[in-house]
Write an enzyme that holds these catalytic residues in place. Structure first.
Site, PDB file in Angstrom:
ATOM      1  N   HIS A  37       0.839  -1.210   0.000  1.00 22.10           N
ATOM      2  CA  HIS A  37       0.000   0.000   0.000  1.00 22.10           C
ATOM      3  C   HIS A  37       0.874   1.260   0.000  1.00 22.10           C
ATOM      4  O   HIS A  37       0.587   2.225  -0.701  1.00 22.10           O
ATOM      5  CB  HIS A  37      -0.862   0.055   1.267  1.00 22.10           C
ATOM      6  CG  HIS A  37      -1.891  -1.012   1.385  1.00 22.10           C
ATOM      7  ND1 HIS A  37      -1.857  -1.960   2.375  1.00 22.10           N
ATOM      8  CD2 HIS A  37      -3.006  -1.281   0.659  1.00 22.10           C
ATOM      9  CE1 HIS A  37      -2.890  -2.759   2.264  1.00 22.10           C
ATOM     10  NE2 HIS A  37      -3.598  -2.385   1.222  1.00 22.10           N
ATOM     11  N   GLY A 147      -3.399  -2.298  -6.674  1.00 20.92           N
ATOM     12  CA  GLY A 147      -2.391  -3.343  -6.773  1.00 20.92           C
ATOM     13  C   GLY A 147      -2.880  -4.495  -7.651  1.00 20.92           C
ATOM     14  O   GLY A 147      -4.048  -4.890  -7.586  1.00 20.92           O
ATOM     15  N   MET A 184       2.474  -9.549  -0.693  1.00 19.92           N
ATOM     16  CA  MET A 184       2.076  -8.767   0.492  1.00 19.92           C
ATOM     17  C   MET A 184       0.564  -8.631   0.514  1.00 19.92           C
ATOM     18  O   MET A 184      -0.068  -8.383  -0.503  1.00 19.92           O
ATOM     19  CB  MET A 184       2.728  -7.389   0.457  1.00 19.92           C
ATOM     20  CG  MET A 184       4.205  -7.485   0.726  1.00 19.92           C
ATOM     21  SD  MET A 184       4.942  -5.872   0.929  1.00 19.92           S
ATOM     22  CE  MET A 184       6.660  -6.359   1.002  1.00 19.92           C
TER      23      MET A 184
END
Ligand code: PAF
Length: 285
Positions: A37, A147, A184
């Site tokens: 992020h 993402g 992640m």
């Protein structure tokens, strides 16, 4: 950095900024922020005058109430991470602020949501489409950063932006990985140490499948090899590590590639449960 909890104060502040000619880069999140992020925020800040991050665990995109309950909520820590990155505004509304009443509108993304996440999480993309539209209308960003770990989400949002003529640019950003390959994700914090040690096997399975396809193995044989990889492994069984789906999909349409790799880009996408935590990942080649 301002932290706003209401739609009206966010709109009032951002409208004034836009009138003053400032451009807005927006990163919508559900919080529990990680380096992935943060890299989106950094990019938003580099490419725009202002970086805005929303933090809202959106109840309407969860089809499993237990998953919603267990989703990590770490607002204070998130804000501490955002401040040094130069984030200008955090929009962190309550569920009541976002949904004074339950939205009746339904979004249907056609074949983009009859596969993979859409197939296994019915109603998920309707919830994502509605909350992201609301956020776009509140923030009115010039650019919004997403993402690519959520590959299908990016495809759905792109379609929505195109079909509803939202005046903004979607910027897909590469997945960030831990050194052992694990993508992640906010959900990684819920993994036990035993589960965390096994989690990189997801990325290993994706690479194994990619290698097979590139060596001319058929999609069906590749899928059999991946099934075998996850089956009959006592360590995986002990950790309750099981695959939900593994698809070879056309990158543009997301439709499954059944026989052979298509000419365009191929996406290999996986969802797996590991000790009760649902993880997704993909690679594109
Ligand atoms: O990817 C997420 O974190 C969420 O789906 C999003 C885009 C913030 C919508 O709630």
């Amino acid at each position: 950095m301002f932290i706003f909890n209401t739609i009206s104060e966010t709109q009032q502040y951002l409208k004034a900024q836009q009138r003053a000619g400032k451009t807005i880069g927006f990163v919508p999140t559900m919080g529990a922020l990680h380096a992935g992020h943060i890299s989106l925020i950094e990019r938003a800040k580099t490419e725009n005058d202002l970086a805005v991050c929303s933090i809202f665990v959106n109840p309407t995109q969860f089809n499993n109430p237990d998953d919603l309950k267990k989703y990590p909520r770490t607002l204070e820590r998130d804000c501490e991470m955002l401040l040094p990155m130069g984030c200008d505004i955090v929009f962190a509304p309550s569920a009541e602020e976002m949904y004074p009443s339950l939205p009746q509108l339904k979004m249907d993304f056609g074949t983009l949501e009859t596969v993979m996440e859409g197939k296994f999480r019915p109603g998920h993309f309707n919830g994502v489409g509605i909350v992201v539209s609301k956020l776009f209308n509140i923030v009115k960003p010039d650019k919004a950063y997403f993402g690519l770990k959520d590959l299908q989400q990016v495809a759905v949002i792109r379609r929505m932006v195109q079909e509803l003529s939202f005046d903004l640019e979607i910027i897909p950003c590469l997945t960030l990985r831990e050194t052992d390959g694990l993508a992640m994700s906010s959900r990684n914090t819920r993994l036990s140490s035993e589960a965390r040690a096994l989690a990189p096997q997801i990325y290993k399975a994706l690479n194994l499948a990619k290698e097979k396809l590139q060596n001319g193995v058929s999609v069906i044989e590749m899928q059999a090899a991946v099934n075998e990889y996850f089956a009959h492994n006592p360590e995986f069984e002990r950790a309750d590590f099981r695959m939900e789906y593994f698809e070879a999909a056309d990158f543009d349409t997301l439709l499954p590639i059944e026989a052979k790799i298509a000419d365009g880009k191929t996406a290999l996408c996986i969802a797996a449960f590991l000790g009760g935590v649902r993880l997704i990942d993909n690679i594109v080649f």
